[in-house]
Design a protein around this motif. Structure first.
Motif, PDB file in Angstrom:
ATOM      1  N   GLY A   1       0.805  -1.205   0.000  1.00  0.00           N
ATOM      2  CA  GLY A   1       0.000   0.000   0.000  1.00  0.00           C
ATOM      3  C   GLY A   1       0.840   1.258   0.000  1.00  0.00           C
ATOM      4  N   VAL A   2       0.154   2.374  -0.046  1.00  0.00           N
ATOM      5  CA  VAL A   2       0.787   3.687   0.056  1.00  0.00           C
ATOM      6  C   VAL A   2      -0.004   4.526   1.045  1.00  0.00           C
ATOM      7  CG1 VAL A   2       1.809   3.679  -2.243  1.00  0.00           C
ATOM      8  CG2 VAL A   2      -0.518   4.565  -1.926  1.00  0.00           C
TER       9      VAL A   2
ATOM     10  N   TYR B   1       3.195  17.800   6.820  1.00  0.00           N
ATOM     11  CA  TYR B   1       4.180  16.754   7.106  1.00  0.00           C
ATOM     12  C   TYR B   1       3.874  15.440   6.399  1.00  0.00           C
ATOM     13  CZ  TYR B   1       5.788  19.979  10.664  1.00  0.00           C
ATOM     14  OH  TYR B   1       6.275  21.091  11.309  1.00  0.00           O
ATOM     15  N   ALA B   2       2.923  15.447   5.481  1.00  0.00           N
ATOM     16  CA  ALA B   2       2.626  14.236   4.719  1.00  0.00           C
ATOM     17  C   ALA B   2       3.813  13.846   3.850  1.00  0.00           C
ATOM     18  CB  ALA B   2       1.389  14.463   3.855  1.00  0.00           C
ATOM     19  N   LYS B   3       4.143  12.551   3.841  1.00  0.00           N
ATOM     20  CA  LYS B   3       5.227  12.002   3.028  1.00  0.00           C
ATOM     21  C   LYS B   3       4.696  10.780   2.292  1.00  0.00           C
ATOM     22  CE  LYS B   3       8.466  14.629   5.022  1.00  0.00           C
ATOM     23  NZ  LYS B   3       9.294  15.628   4.312  1.00  0.00           N
TER      24      LYS B   3
ATOM     25  N   ALA C   1       4.978  -2.923   2.669  1.00  0.00           N
ATOM     26  CA  ALA C   1       4.997  -4.249   2.057  1.00  0.00           C
ATOM     27  C   ALA C   1       5.114  -5.277   3.176  1.00  0.00           C
ATOM     28  CB  ALA C   1       6.161  -4.386   1.081  1.00  0.00           C
ATOM     29  N   CYS C   2       4.135  -6.177   3.266  1.00  0.00           N
ATOM     30  CA  CYS C   2       4.083  -7.137   4.362  1.00  0.00           C
ATOM     31  C   CYS C   2       3.672  -8.505   3.831  1.00  0.00           C
ATOM     32  CB  CYS C   2       3.082  -6.698   5.438  1.00  0.00           C
ATOM     33  SG  CYS C   2       3.289  -4.990   5.993  1.00  0.00           S
ATOM     34  N   ALA C   3       4.060  -9.549   4.545  1.00  0.00           N
ATOM     35  CA  ALA C   3       3.692 -10.913   4.161  1.00  0.00           C
ATOM     36  C   ALA C   3       3.553 -11.759   5.408  1.00  0.00           C
ATOM     37  CB  ALA C   3       4.727 -11.527   3.222  1.00  0.00           C
TER      38      ALA C   3
ATOM     39  N   ALA D   1       7.403  -4.378   6.414  1.00  0.00           N
ATOM     40  CA  ALA D   1       8.063  -3.085   6.266  1.00  0.00           C
ATOM     41  C   ALA D   1       6.930  -2.064   6.228  1.00  0.00           C
ATOM     42  CB  ALA D   1       8.896  -3.047   4.994  1.00  0.00           C
ATOM     43  N   ASN D   2       6.648  -1.471   7.376  1.00  0.00           N
ATOM     44  CA  ASN D   2       5.403  -0.718   7.547  1.00  0.00           C
ATOM     45  C   ASN D   2       5.449   0.690   6.961  1.00  0.00           C
ATOM     46  OD1 ASN D   2       2.706  -0.413   8.709  1.00  0.00           O
ATOM     47  ND2 ASN D   2       3.678   1.017  10.118  1.00  0.00           N
ATOM     48  N   SER D   3       6.629   1.269   6.855  1.00  0.00           N
ATOM     49  CA  SER D   3       6.712   2.633   6.347  1.00  0.00           C
ATOM     50  C   SER D   3       8.035   2.812   5.610  1.00  0.00           C
ATOM     51  CB  SER D   3       6.590   3.659   7.483  1.00  0.00           C
ATOM     52  OG  SER D   3       7.345   3.296   8.600  1.00  0.00           O
ATOM     53  N   LEU D   4       7.924   2.895   4.296  1.00  0.00           N
ATOM     54  CA  LEU D   4       9.100   2.962   3.429  1.00  0.00           C
ATOM     55  C   LEU D   4       9.161   4.324   2.763  1.00  0.00           C
ATOM     56  CD1 LEU D   4       8.665  -0.547   1.762  1.00  0.00           C
ATOM     57  CD2 LEU D   4      10.370   0.074   3.480  1.00  0.00           C
TER      58      LEU D   4
END
Length: 532
Positions: A307-308, A320-322, A327-329, A344-347
């Motif tokens: 997701g994004v 402050y939005a980035k 990506a999770c499994a 990986a909750n926040s890339l």
């Protein structure tokens, strides 16, 4: 990560049976006929040509009509039936489920399935019924309105500031009783058991209480905390739509809106957590995200998510939005008894902004037997280019958690410091630095008393290397023993005894505007959750 608390099936059956009995009697009283033609009179006399007795038509047998019950009366009956179900009532049949069986019992545990955020549990039915909806329409519709009141208390060895128990949470105000959460849910869950057609759902959750301090996202009523530092506040902690696409894999859920972040054993909303207070690990990570998340069940073993979002605790319309990816499994085996989940909750660049952390999680869930299970989570997270609170200071002092929120923000002088986003404790010669932390937590859980009582043993270790997450650059350990006791399925008591320790410097009991003064903190705490 989210799971609602069910009203026991026997209570629903009792209410429905009672309703049917009342409605049947009323119908019988209204339609009771006179004695039919050509029947013998009750007094033994001969019938006349009309077929009626000489004394005239026999009066109808009557029974008093039961007046309709008001909403609050029905609600009261729903609670009574939940707390003291009839011993002769039969339980409702188990709803159809697709996939592996549910590993846990709920209650006494927060959910029947292993936690997963950003999605419904694909293949699981809607197990949930609620007292309020029982009173409104006997839980007969897929639209639900429910919630709870959560009142907490604690006695602590810390007492030198209003929030002296921090960085422990949510019992942050020492030696007090407070309203932690008043929550109201409006929701419709998509039907993910079937694989025939598209379905949809939604959730809107309103939260008021002390705990808004932990869920606040920048741009969502955040002035209550970041400008005013209010003790109590309101947060629309979840608002999203779910779109279920049955023909992609074994089912796919697309979630759009503000949702609870994907990983974690724990959850913000009180009934979704094993304990009243939260681990230090959970207190300092990502709580909610605004974005789009896609979850696909590939097989009985594999579930993947991508997701994004606008980042952690930042609304898309805020400064402050980035742009942030995830990506999770998850891999499940032994008929659902084991689950390994990597996320990986926040890339993104992780450049210092309001809670703009990059975080990587590994969680393992294991069902030991019918009454015991264990959950373990480890992580590594960081921010880059964090302003140095120690710039020009040698030695560096500890500022404590939330030192730069609200009224205290003027006490810290550091370049580029964002209100509500802690700085770091770096080399005195540097203006900014890399601020990582890592942690591991384990839960050991046991249930007994016919699914009405459970034991929690929690142990964790956290190393906040630059103090950016907790306010103090130190190592921590935390140890907790707690109980969950349920009255029916609508009242929960959660007492606990907790010991926190910081190893390198004091981290607890910080007076207003001052540095923490204690390395060890002992708290006895608990809460009462009243579900409706």
């Amino acid at each position: 990560m989210l799971a609602a608390i069910p009203l026991c099936a026997t209570a629903q059956d009792l209410a429905q049976n009672a309703s049917q009995e009342i409605n049947g009697n009323a119908s019988h009283a209204i339609s009771q006929p006179y004695a039919p033609e050509n029947s013998a009179p009750a007094d033994g006399g001969q019938s006349q040509g009309s077929g009626q007795s000489a004394a005239g038509p026999a009066p109808a047998a009557s029974s008093p009509q039961i007046p309709p019950q008001g909403l609050f009366t029905r609600l009261g009956h729903a609670y009574l039936e939940d707390w003291s179900p009839s011993p002769t009532a039969t339980a409702a049949p188990e709803p159809t489920r697709r996939g592996t069986p549910a590993p846990l019992n709920s209650p006494p545990f927060p959910s029947a399935d292993w936690p997963i955020g950003g999605t419904v549990v694909i293949g699981a039915p809607d197990y949930q019924t609620y007292p309020l909806m029982q009173a409104v329409n006997e839980n007969k519709t897929r639209f639900k309105m429910y919630g709870w009141f959560d009142i907490g208390y604690n006695a602590s060895t810390s007492d030198k500031g209003k929030y002296a128990n921090a960085p422990a949470a949510y019992d942050v105000i020492p030696n007090s009783v407070q309203l932690d959460q008043a929550a109201l849910y409006l929701e419709r869950l998509p039907d993910t058991v079937q694989k025939d057609h598209f379905d949809w759902g939604f959730r809107f959750t309103s939260l008021y209480g002390l705990d808004y301090r932990y869920t606040t996202a920048y741009g969502d009523f955040s002035q209550q905390l970041l400008q005013k530092n209010n003790t109590y506040g309101y947060d629309p902690v979840m608002y999203y739509l779910d779109f279920y696409l049955p023909h992609i894999g074994q089912g796919t859920d697309v979630r759009v809106g503000r949702y609870i972040s994907l990983p974690d054993i724990e959850a913000q909303l009180a009934p979704n957590n094993y304990t009243y207070s939260h681990s230090l690990l959970y207190t300092v990570d990502c709580y909610t995200q605004h974005g789009v998340n896609v979850t696909t069940k590939l097989s009985e073993h594999w579930t993947v998510q991508e997701g994004v979002s606008a980042g952690c605790e930042a609304a898309p319309w805020s400064k402050y939005a980035k742009l942030t990816g995830d990506a999770c499994a998850g891999y499940t085996w032994t008929n659902g008894s084991n689950n390994l989940y990597f996320c990986a909750n926040s890339l993104n660049s992780a450049k210092y902004a309001y809670n703009n952390i990059s975080a990587y999680y590994l969680t393992y869930y294991h069902k030991i037997n019918a009454t015991w299970h264990t959950d373990t989570e480890a992580w590594y997270q960081y921010e880059r280019d964090v302003p140095n609170l120690c710039y020009g200071l040698d030695p560096c002092i500890s500022y404590g958690p939330n030192a730069n929120i609200g009224a205290n923000s003027g006490e810290i002088t550091s370049p580029s410091l964002i209100n509500g986003a802690n700085g770091a404790q770096c080399n005195p010669l540097a203006t900014h630095c890399y601020a990582p932390d890592y942690a591991i937590v384990n839960y050991l859980e046991h249930e007994w008393n016919n699914h009405h009582t459970s034991l929690t043993i929690r142990n964790e270790y956290v190393d906040d290397l630059r103090g950016q997450r907790t306010g103090t650059a130190t190592k921590y350990s935390e140890h907790l023993v707690g109980l969950n006791y349920w009255v029916g399925s609508t009242i929960t008591f959660r007492p606990e005894l907790r010991l926190d320790h910081s190893y390198d410097k004091p981290a607890f009991d910080a007076p207003t505007g001052g540095a923490p003064s204690k390395t060890t903190q002992l708290t006895f705490a608990g809460d009462l959750i009243w579900h409706f």
